[in-house]
Enzyme design. Sequence first.
Site, short mmCIF file in Angstrom:
data_model
loop_
_atom_site.label_atom_id
_atom_site.label_comp_id
_atom_site.label_asym_id
_atom_site.label_seq_id
_atom_site.Cartn_x
_atom_site.Cartn_y
_atom_site.Cartn_z
NE ARG A 293 57.10 70.05 21.30
CZ ARG A 293 55.87 70.82 20.70
NH1 ARG A 293 55.31 70.18 19.66
NH2 ARG A 293 55.77 71.67 21.29
NE ARG B 213 54.44 66.89 22.99
CZ ARG B 213 53.22 67.97 22.44
NH1 ARG B 213 52.91 67.55 22.16
NH2 ARG B 213 53.65 68.99 22.94
NE ARG C 67 54.28 74.69 24.64
CZ ARG C 67 55.19 72.99 24.95
NH1 ARG C 67 55.85 72.57 25.60
NH2 ARG C 67 54.73 72.39 23.63
NE ARG D 206 50.47 78.25 19.83
CZ ARG D 206 51.18 77.12 19.86
NH1 ARG D 206 51.69 77.29 17.99
NH2 ARG D 206 51.27 76.30 19.78
CE LYS E 297 48.11 73.65 18.61
NZ LYS E 297 48.31 73.33 20.30
#
Length: 193
Positions: free
Chosen positions: A134, A128, A146, A89, A14
């Site tokens: 992150r 990542r 998540r 969301r 995203k």
Amino acid sequence: MIHLVLLGPPGAGKGTQAERLAAHYGLEHLSTGAMFRHHIGRQTRLGRLAKGYMDKGRLVPDELTTDMLKEAVSRHVDVKGFVFDGFPRTLAQASALDDFLDQSGACVLKALSLEVADADLLARLRKRAREGARIDDSDERVIRDRIAAYYEKRAPLVGYYRGRDKLESIDGTGSIDAISAHLIRIVDRALPC
Ligand code: AMP
């Protein structure tokens, strides 16, 4: 005004695609996740509150998130529109966004949902984490929570936009350029001529 919403699980791309759409159409990119991380970095009250949820892979409550988003939108004057990344969301957030935009006679043009299989998401988020981008990607359990939090709320959210003829589901695997081109074709078709 052009307002686009990007939906999709964590790791679906995203952020990358929102940035590209914003650059292509001259829009502002607003990421609620990035806003929360900014607040956490500055150790604000909102940051401390949000961190408690984010560390557990849970969603920050709707009201806190929606108020923060509205405030960010209101700070931008004279813009051509927004790409909302990671917001809404939940169904309540989608409805609050519509009510808010409606106050200025605006609406969401398209909700673009990036679809990526869980195995690919996990692989991307692990990568990542290895790259250190992150902190919330570094705990495998939090990553899974998540993803679960996203799917828990997904059906009504997607149904909301589908019912308004705004939903577009896009395969989020493949090259970044190909996905951007696909998104741009969809948005171009939706733009008033
Ligand atoms: P993101 O950067 O979009 O992956 O978001 C990181 C985290 O911020 C999420 O896992 C949630 O805890 C929180 N968050 C971001 N956007 C929202 C939202 N719209 N509603 C609730 N929580 C959010």
